[in-house]
Scaffold this motif. Structure first.
Motif, PDB file in Angstrom:
ATOM      1  N   ARG A 141       0.831  -1.206   0.000  1.00  0.00           N
ATOM      2  CA  ARG A 141       0.000   0.000   0.000  1.00  0.00           C
ATOM      3  C   ARG A 141       0.864   1.254   0.000  1.00  0.00           C
ATOM      4  NH1 ARG A 141      -3.798  -2.281   3.545  1.00  0.00           N
ATOM      5  NH2 ARG A 141      -2.859  -1.212   5.303  1.00  0.00           N
ATOM      6  N   ARG A 142       1.917   1.203   0.785  1.00  0.00           N
ATOM      7  CA  ARG A 142       2.813   2.362   0.855  1.00  0.00           C
ATOM      8  C   ARG A 142       3.503   2.594  -0.489  1.00  0.00           C
ATOM      9  NH1 ARG A 142       5.782   6.231   2.931  1.00  0.00           N
ATOM     10  NH2 ARG A 142       8.056   6.068   3.041  1.00  0.00           N
ATOM     11  N   ARG A 143       3.932   1.506  -1.129  1.00  0.00           N
ATOM     12  CA  ARG A 143       4.559   1.625  -2.450  1.00  0.00           C
ATOM     13  C   ARG A 143       3.604   2.262  -3.453  1.00  0.00           C
ATOM     14  NH1 ARG A 143       9.245  -1.574  -3.234  1.00  0.00           N
ATOM     15  NH2 ARG A 143       9.000  -1.468  -5.488  1.00  0.00           N
ATOM     16  N   LYS A 144       2.346   1.803  -3.418  1.00  0.00           N
ATOM     17  CA  LYS A 144       1.337   2.332  -4.347  1.00  0.00           C
ATOM     18  C   LYS A 144       1.105   3.818  -4.104  1.00  0.00           C
ATOM     19  CE  LYS A 144       0.231  -0.964  -7.076  1.00  0.00           C
ATOM     20  NZ  LYS A 144       0.617  -0.726  -8.473  1.00  0.00           N
ATOM     21  N   GLU A 145       1.080   4.190  -2.855  1.00  0.00           N
ATOM     22  CA  GLU A 145       0.853   5.586  -2.482  1.00  0.00           C
ATOM     23  C   GLU A 145       2.020   6.440  -2.985  1.00  0.00           C
ATOM     24  OE1 GLU A 145       1.082   9.212  -0.485  1.00  0.00           O
ATOM     25  OE2 GLU A 145       2.382   7.593   0.238  1.00  0.00           O
ATOM     26  N   ILE A 146       3.243   5.947  -2.805  1.00  0.00           N
ATOM     27  CA  ILE A 146       4.437   6.663  -3.276  1.00  0.00           C
ATOM     28  C   ILE A 146       4.416   6.772  -4.804  1.00  0.00           C
ATOM     29  CG2 ILE A 146       6.966   6.504  -3.492  1.00  0.00           C
ATOM     30  CD1 ILE A 146       6.962   5.324  -0.610  1.00  0.00           C
ATOM     31  N   GLU A 147       4.034   5.678  -5.456  1.00  0.00           N
ATOM     32  CA  GLU A 147       3.968   5.662  -6.922  1.00  0.00           C
ATOM     33  C   GLU A 147       3.003   6.735  -7.444  1.00  0.00           C
ATOM     34  OE1 GLU A 147       3.046   1.763  -8.597  1.00  0.00           O
ATOM     35  OE2 GLU A 147       2.044   2.752 -10.275  1.00  0.00           O
ATOM     36  N   THR A 148       1.819   6.803  -6.851  1.00  0.00           N
ATOM     37  CA  THR A 148       0.813   7.791  -7.263  1.00  0.00           C
ATOM     38  C   THR A 148       1.331   9.211  -7.053  1.00  0.00           C
ATOM     39  OG1 THR A 148      -0.900   6.226  -6.625  1.00  0.00           O
ATOM     40  CG2 THR A 148      -1.593   8.503  -6.954  1.00  0.00           C
ATOM     41  N   ALA A 149       1.933   9.440  -5.909  1.00  0.00           N
ATOM     42  CA  ALA A 149       2.451  10.773  -5.590  1.00  0.00           C
ATOM     43  C   ALA A 149       3.614  11.154  -6.503  1.00  0.00           C
ATOM     44  CB  ALA A 149       2.884  10.828  -4.126  1.00  0.00           C
ATOM     45  N   LEU A 150       4.461  10.173  -6.817  1.00  0.00           N
ATOM     46  CA  LEU A 150       5.614  10.455  -7.688  1.00  0.00           C
ATOM     47  C   LEU A 150       5.144  10.770  -9.113  1.00  0.00           C
ATOM     48  CD1 LEU A 150       8.692  10.613  -8.036  1.00  0.00           C
ATOM     49  CD2 LEU A 150       8.696   8.152  -8.517  1.00  0.00           C
ATOM     50  N   ARG A 151       4.140  10.035  -9.559  1.00  0.00           N
ATOM     51  CA  ARG A 151       3.585  10.297 -10.890  1.00  0.00           C
ATOM     52  C   ARG A 151       3.064  11.732 -10.966  1.00  0.00           C
ATOM     53  NH1 ARG A 151       0.966   5.648 -11.775  1.00  0.00           N
ATOM     54  NH2 ARG A 151       2.465   4.844 -13.298  1.00  0.00           N
TER      55      ARG A 151
END
Ligand code: C2E
Ligand code: CA
Ligand code: CA
Ligand code: CA
Length: 273
Positions: free
Chosen positions: A21-31
C-alpha cells in the motif's frame, strides 16, 4: 463515479499488505510530482582531486520533497519508479537538469546515475544525445554512473547503449564497485572509464573491520586496467589521507562537501544562475 472509485480502492487496499500500500501511495504521488514538476530537485555533490584538492566534477543526486512527509530518500523512490515505469521520465528530467546546470561550471565531468531500466531502452543513447545538444554540454563532460550489479545482470541488454554513448565520447563509471559478487572477474570485460569504490569499503578504513587491503587490491586492479578511481563516502581526514596515498584519483564525501542545490554550486563557482 468518485465513490465507486473510492470503493474499489478500499477493496484493493484491504487486500494489500501495508508495505505494498505504501509503495502504491508513493507511486501515485511520484507520478503527480513528475507531471506537475513540483517537489523534485537535483542536488550536486562535488568530486575533488585526491592530489590537488581541486573540484574535478560533480554527481547529480535527485531529491524529492513531499508537502506533508518532507524529504523521501531516492533509495526508496527510485526502485519504485523503476517498477512503476516512471524511471525513464524521472531519469531524463535529472539528465536535463544536470546538463543544463553543469554547462556553466568549470568542472571536468558531471556524473548522472542511470538505472539499468533506462539502459535497456533502445532509444536511450539517442535521448542522451538530444539532451546534450539542447544543453550545449560537450559529450565528454557527461559521465553516466551505472551500478555494477545491474550492469552484470543486464550486460547484453545494456551494451548497445553503452557502446553508442562511448562512441559519442560520453564517459561510463561503475558505481558501488566491490559490492557485486563478481567484481574482480568481470572487470576486464567492462568497457568503462572509472570505478567508484563503494562507501562500505571506505567506512572500514581505520576501523576494526579494516577494508583497506580490499581497497588497495581494487585500486591496483583498476590502475592495471587503465581506469580512474573515485572513492565515495569519505567522512574522515584519516580516510582522505589513506585514499590519496594509495592512488585514488578523486574523492567524494561529507568531509569534503555535502550534496547541494544548483544555486549553491553556482555560488561556489561564482557563475550566474
Ligand atoms: P549513490 O549513487 O551511491 O550515491 C551516493 C549516495 O551517498 C548519495 O545518497 C549521497 O548523498 C550519499 N553520500 C555522499 N557522501 C556521503 C558520505 O560521506 N557519507 C554518507 N553516509 N553518505 C554519503 P542519496 O543522494 O540519498 O542517493 C542514494 C542512491 O539513490 C544513490 O546512491 C543512487 O543509487 C540513487 N540515486 C540518487 N539520485 C539518482 C538519480 O537521479 N537516478 C537514479 N537512477 N538513481 C539515483
Ligand atoms: Ca552514484
Ligand atoms: Ca555509489
Ligand atoms: Ca549506492
Amino acid at each position: 463515479a468518485k465513490s465507486a472509485g473510492k470503493g474499489r480502492y478500499t477493496f484493493f487496499a484491504e487486500g494489500m499488505d501495508a508495505s505494498l500500500r505504501r509503495r502504491k501511495e508513493i507511486e501515485t504521488a511520484l507520478r503527480a510530482a513528475l507531471e506537475t514538476r513540483t517537489g523534485l530537485e537535483v542536488f550536486y555533490q562535488p568530486l575533488y582531486s585526491a592530489q590537488s584538492g581541486a573540484i574535478t566534477g560533480a554527481e547529480a543526486l535527485v531529491r524529492w520533497r513531499r508537502p506533508q512527509q518532507g524529504f523521501i530518500s531516492p533509495t526508496i523512490f527510485v526502485p519504485i519508479a523503476e517498477e512503476a515505469g516512471l524511471i525513464e521520465q524521472l531519469g531524463e528530467w535529472v539528465l536535463e537538469q544536470a546538463c543544463r546546470a553543469a554547462v556553466k561550471w568549470p568542472i571536468g565531468t558531471i556524473s548522472v546515475n542511470v538505472s539499468a531500466v533506462q539502459l535497456r531502452n533502445a532509444h536511450f543513447a539517442e535521448r542522451v544525445t538530444e539532451i546534450l545538444k539542447q544543453s550545449g554540454l560537450e559529450p565528454a563532460r557527461l559521465e553516466v554512473e551505472i551500478t555494477e550489479t545491474s550492469f552484470i545482470e543486464n550486460a547484453a541488454n545494456c551494451q548497445p547503449n553503452l557502446t553508442a554513448l562511448r562512441a559519442r565520447g560520453v564517459k561510463i563509471a561503475l558505481d558501488d564497485f566491490g559490492t557485486g559478487y563478481s567484481s574482480f572477474t568481470h572487470l576486464r570485460n567492462f568497457d568503462v572509464d572509472r570505478i567508484k569504490i563503494d562507501r562500505s569499503f571506505v567506512s572500514g578504513i581505520g576501523s576494526t573491520e579494516d577494508g583497506s587491503p580490499i581497497i588497495q587490491a581494487i585500486i591496483d586492479l583498476a590502475k592495471a586496467s587503465g581506469l580512474k578511481v573515485t572513492a565515495e563516502g569519505v567522512e574522515t581526514a584519516e580516510q582522505r589521507f589513506f585514499l590519496s596515498q594509495i592512488g585514488c584519483n578523486s574523492l567524494q564525501g561529507y568531509l569534503l562537501s555535502r550534496p547541494m542545490p544548483a544555486k549553491a554550486m553556482d555560488a561556489v563557482f561564482r557563475v550566474g544562475g
